[in-house]
Design an enzyme around this catalytic site. Sequence first.
Site, mmCIF file in Angstrom:
data_model
loop_
_atom_site.group_PDB
_atom_site.id
_atom_site.type_symbol
_atom_site.label_atom_id
_atom_site.label_comp_id
_atom_site.label_asym_id
_atom_site.label_seq_id
_atom_site.Cartn_x
_atom_site.Cartn_y
_atom_site.Cartn_z
ATOM 1 N N GLU A 5 0.938 -1.403 -0.121
ATOM 2 C CA GLU A 5 -0.044 -0.047 -0.262
ATOM 3 C C GLU A 5 0.946 1.081 -0.022
ATOM 4 O O GLU A 5 1.949 1.058 0.500
ATOM 5 C CB GLU A 5 -0.923 0.035 0.983
ATOM 6 C CG GLU A 5 -1.903 -1.357 0.992
ATOM 7 C CD GLU A 5 -2.852 -1.307 2.102
ATOM 8 O OE1 GLU A 5 -3.165 -0.240 2.994
ATOM 9 O OE2 GLU A 5 -3.498 -2.337 2.236
ATOM 10 N N ALA B 5 7.039 -14.785 1.625
ATOM 11 C CA ALA B 5 7.657 -13.490 1.181
ATOM 12 C C ALA B 5 7.279 -12.500 2.372
ATOM 13 O O ALA B 5 7.995 -11.650 2.618
ATOM 14 C CB ALA B 5 6.927 -12.983 -0.055
ATOM 15 N N ALA C 73 6.544 -13.383 5.409
ATOM 16 C CA ALA C 73 7.139 -13.769 6.770
ATOM 17 C C ALA C 73 8.446 -13.008 6.835
ATOM 18 O O ALA C 73 8.914 -12.952 7.645
ATOM 19 C CB ALA C 73 7.134 -15.160 6.843
ATOM 20 N N PHE C 74 9.247 -13.237 5.530
ATOM 21 C CA PHE C 74 10.617 -12.847 5.457
ATOM 22 C C PHE C 74 10.577 -11.255 5.639
ATOM 23 O O PHE C 74 11.465 -10.786 6.318
ATOM 24 C CB PHE C 74 11.177 -13.290 4.197
ATOM 25 C CG PHE C 74 11.986 -14.662 4.280
ATOM 26 C CD1 PHE C 74 11.274 -15.773 4.652
ATOM 27 C CD2 PHE C 74 13.285 -14.847 3.723
ATOM 28 C CE1 PHE C 74 11.802 -16.985 4.643
ATOM 29 C CE2 PHE C 74 14.249 -16.143 4.100
ATOM 30 C CZ PHE C 74 13.098 -17.066 4.498
ATOM 31 N N GLY D 289 2.843 -2.676 10.882
ATOM 32 C CA GLY D 289 1.320 -2.748 10.875
ATOM 33 C C GLY D 289 0.883 -3.455 9.594
ATOM 34 O O GLY D 289 1.701 -3.949 8.880
ATOM 35 N N CYS E 265 -1.821 -7.512 6.658
ATOM 36 C CA CYS E 265 -1.334 -8.594 6.189
ATOM 37 C C CYS E 265 -0.279 -9.209 7.035
ATOM 38 O O CYS E 265 -0.381 -10.843 7.205
ATOM 39 C CB CYS E 265 -0.931 -8.645 4.772
ATOM 40 S SG CYS E 265 -2.494 -8.449 3.770
HETATM 41 P P1 NAD Z 1 -10.317 -5.656 1.723
HETATM 42 O O1 NAD Z 1 -10.905 -6.007 2.836
HETATM 43 O O2 NAD Z 1 -9.914 -4.381 1.245
HETATM 44 O O3 NAD Z 1 -11.349 -6.176 0.422
HETATM 45 C C1 NAD Z 1 -12.179 -7.341 0.409
HETATM 46 C C2 NAD Z 1 -13.228 -6.849 -0.460
HETATM 47 O O4 NAD Z 1 -13.988 -8.308 -0.676
HETATM 48 C C3 NAD Z 1 -14.278 -6.294 0.580
HETATM 49 O O5 NAD Z 1 -14.739 -5.038 0.101
HETATM 50 C C4 NAD Z 1 -15.487 -7.194 0.836
HETATM 51 O O6 NAD Z 1 -16.857 -6.470 1.144
HETATM 52 C C5 NAD Z 1 -15.484 -8.219 -0.272
HETATM 53 N N1 NAD Z 1 -16.031 -9.386 -0.039
HETATM 54 C C6 NAD Z 1 -15.936 -10.299 0.932
HETATM 55 N N2 NAD Z 1 -16.830 -11.242 0.498
HETATM 56 C C7 NAD Z 1 -17.388 -11.271 -0.685
HETATM 57 C C8 NAD Z 1 -18.244 -11.912 -1.537
HETATM 58 N N3 NAD Z 1 -18.629 -12.901 -0.872
HETATM 59 N N4 NAD Z 1 -18.673 -11.589 -2.529
HETATM 60 C C9 NAD Z 1 -18.278 -10.267 -3.001
HETATM 61 N N5 NAD Z 1 -17.272 -9.426 -2.249
HETATM 62 C C10 NAD Z 1 -16.926 -9.909 -1.181
HETATM 63 O O7 NAD Z 1 -9.310 -6.752 1.521
HETATM 64 P P2 NAD Z 1 -7.875 -6.489 0.779
HETATM 65 O O8 NAD Z 1 -6.901 -5.684 1.306
HETATM 66 O O9 NAD Z 1 -8.039 -6.296 -0.793
HETATM 67 O O10 NAD Z 1 -7.041 -7.917 0.786
HETATM 68 C C11 NAD Z 1 -7.914 -8.957 -0.140
HETATM 69 C C12 NAD Z 1 -6.839 -10.245 -0.101
HETATM 70 O O11 NAD Z 1 -5.534 -9.850 -0.926
HETATM 71 C C13 NAD Z 1 -6.586 -10.650 1.358
HETATM 72 O O12 NAD Z 1 -6.233 -11.986 1.244
HETATM 73 C C14 NAD Z 1 -5.150 -10.151 1.494
HETATM 74 O O13 NAD Z 1 -4.314 -10.828 2.384
HETATM 75 C C15 NAD Z 1 -4.564 -9.945 -0.036
HETATM 76 N N6 NAD Z 1 -3.428 -8.915 0.024
HETATM 77 C C16 NAD Z 1 -3.632 -7.846 0.373
HETATM 78 C C17 NAD Z 1 -2.759 -6.849 0.132
HETATM 79 C C18 NAD Z 1 -2.948 -5.530 0.563
HETATM 80 O O14 NAD Z 1 -2.097 -4.676 0.478
HETATM 81 N N7 NAD Z 1 -3.894 -4.868 1.353
HETATM 82 C C19 NAD Z 1 -1.585 -7.026 -0.464
HETATM 83 C C20 NAD Z 1 -1.372 -8.367 -0.934
HETATM 84 C C21 NAD Z 1 -2.649 -9.343 -0.905
HETATM 85 C C1 UGA Z 2 3.298 -5.741 2.802
HETATM 86 C C2 UGA Z 2 4.564 -6.235 1.491
HETATM 87 O O1 UGA Z 2 5.417 -5.338 1.443
HETATM 88 C C3 UGA Z 2 3.680 -6.685 0.194
HETATM 89 O O2 UGA Z 2 4.654 -7.224 -0.600
HETATM 90 C C4 UGA Z 2 2.521 -7.307 0.299
HETATM 91 O O3 UGA Z 2 2.071 -7.524 -0.858
HETATM 92 C C5 UGA Z 2 1.598 -6.951 1.311
HETATM 93 O O4 UGA Z 2 2.128 -6.689 2.722
HETATM 94 C C6 UGA Z 2 0.361 -7.855 1.755
HETATM 95 O O5 UGA Z 2 0.583 -9.033 1.547
HETATM 96 O O6 UGA Z 2 -0.399 -7.254 2.338
HETATM 97 P P1 UGA Z 2 2.255 -3.411 3.064
HETATM 98 O O7 UGA Z 2 1.765 -3.980 4.200
HETATM 99 O O8 UGA Z 2 1.243 -2.631 2.349
HETATM 100 O O9 UGA Z 2 3.051 -4.404 1.989
HETATM 101 O O10 UGA Z 2 3.311 -2.477 3.576
HETATM 102 P P2 UGA Z 2 4.773 -2.406 3.755
HETATM 103 O O11 UGA Z 2 5.833 -1.405 3.148
HETATM 104 O O12 UGA Z 2 5.367 -3.918 3.715
HETATM 105 O O13 UGA Z 2 4.875 -2.031 5.339
HETATM 106 C C7 UGA Z 2 4.536 -2.962 6.450
HETATM 107 C C8 UGA Z 2 4.712 -2.338 7.664
HETATM 108 O O14 UGA Z 2 6.146 -2.529 7.961
HETATM 109 C C9 UGA Z 2 4.317 -0.934 7.747
HETATM 110 O O15 UGA Z 2 3.798 -0.541 9.171
HETATM 111 C C10 UGA Z 2 5.718 -0.107 7.857
HETATM 112 O O16 UGA Z 2 5.902 1.280 8.415
HETATM 113 C C11 UGA Z 2 6.789 -1.237 8.334
HETATM 114 N N1 UGA Z 2 8.222 -1.252 8.081
HETATM 115 C C12 UGA Z 2 8.213 -1.237 6.603
HETATM 116 C C13 UGA Z 2 8.869 -1.057 9.006
HETATM 117 O O17 UGA Z 2 8.743 -0.535 10.337
HETATM 118 N N2 UGA Z 2 10.218 -1.037 8.619
HETATM 119 C C14 UGA Z 2 10.783 -0.999 7.219
HETATM 120 O O18 UGA Z 2 11.881 -1.214 6.914
HETATM 121 C C15 UGA Z 2 9.760 -1.326 6.547
#
Ligand code: NAD
Ligand code: UGA
Length: 455
Positions: free
Chosen positions: A160, A218, A220-221, A268, A271
Amino acid sequence: MKICCIGAGYVGGPTMAMIAKKCPDIEVTVVDINPERIAAWQTDELPIYEPGLLEVVQAARGRNLFFSTDVDQGIRDADIIFVSVNTPTKTFGHGAGCASDLQYWELCARRIKEVSTSDKIIVEKSTLPVRTAEAMERVLHSGDTSLRFEVLSNPEFLAEGTAVSDLENPDRVLVGGHETPAGQKALQALVDIYARWVPRERILTTNVWSSELSKLTANAFLAQRISSINAISALCEVTGADVSDVAHVIGTDERIGSKFLRASIGFGGSCFKKDILNLVYLCETYGLHEPAAYWRQVVELNEYQETRFVKSMLRAMFNTIANKRVAVFGFAFKADTSDTRESPSIRVCKELLNERGRVVVSDPKALVNARAELAAVEGDVEFEADPYKAAEGAHAIAVMTEWKEYKELDFQRIYDSMVKPAFIFDGRNILDHTALFEMGFEVYSIGREAKTHLK
Ligand code: NAD
Ligand code: UGA
């Protein structure tokens, strides 16, 4: 070709917008059960704040990018269905607090089976436990059906705040498919979509299980690196070493690398914690207790770091925060996002309120989410977008998010408006600590000795 994505969240929205932008001939429909979210995607006030995203959405919206609450229609029309729903940690029953809650995923699979009238490729975009695809295939092919569903794993690696550049120019795209002719055909169809803008050598292909497990690994690392440097930060504070120097020195070793070594209040986001706990649960399920304990410690160290921060505030402020005004600068879990899920600010604010402090939360983008996160918490909490107003009359400032706005503040003006001694706790090490100390602040940071006038 028609694509449908179920889930219009932080992943579904941006990834589909990018596919639609790059592939004008493919019709992409993003569906969700949340009508407010879908309505917001149709306006220029997108439901999530992500730099550059609006331009990507605007490039394709109405042309070949559509948002809808009609989940069934989206499923029926599509050749490829991405499932990008939330997969939070289970809060009930077996595995509560650790296992992944797969009810949303399974509901989608059942819906797809229920309403489909043609064969489809189903893409796991959500982060899922290894071997989820197997369960999905069982649901999709259960009962009396002649339809074929080929399940692929295509985890998302975007972070994000940098989602647009991560999607436009990814380090890699990962596609996992079954090693069968049908599996490889489906895999190729998805690879061909990404290959429109991602160099082919950056599109990695594996079997489904490796792909599912690579995503958890990924994260976890990445989280492990943060916990490692945060563990060292505690040692720095008591030995006179500076964690930034240590991080720089070790990061110049090519084998270690310099990224993701910023000591902080803790990681934070929605994920890291959930995915590591999911990994822990998987290890436990297979009887691998030592690997489970190893990964659990990454999360425990993160919690220690958050708690340690509040304890250090309490100690510095003469062991009482009761009735003291504390300005919390930043509630988002990182800069450039409005997302507050699992933000370290949540625990810090709760602990400060528990100490009967008067908390003023400030954030440039995340105040709506901050209010929601703290709605059920008792205590004296205010929300104030203007950091100068938040700091007025405060005993202390706690910097929780590395927003660039905070580096550019007039700290002399802030110092003049605060109660003395004026404390600043920089949970992100983003400020000029020497300058702040010279202004008169009592400066506490992560992984460095405090700079204090109170001897
Ligand atoms: P999110 O909560 O922002 O979005 C999920 C959406 O799915 C919600 O808007 C919800 O209303 C919708 N939903 C749930 N059940 C549904 C259903 N049955 N039919 C239609 N819509 C439905 O979640 P997110 O942050 O986009 O994460 C989604 C997945 O991607 C998670 O598994 C997360 O681990 C993974 N992921 C997230 C990030 C990230 O940066 N947020 C990065 C990589 C992977
Ligand atoms: C993380 C991964 O970087 C993405 O590759 C992955 O797709 C995503 O999780 C996911 O699966 O949701 P994100 O959580 O959006 O992405 O942001 P990061 O940049 O990874 O930061 C995560 C947290 O670690 C933040 O709170 C950030 O401030 C903190 N952070 C990051 C540190 O405290 N120190 C660092 O050196 C880097």
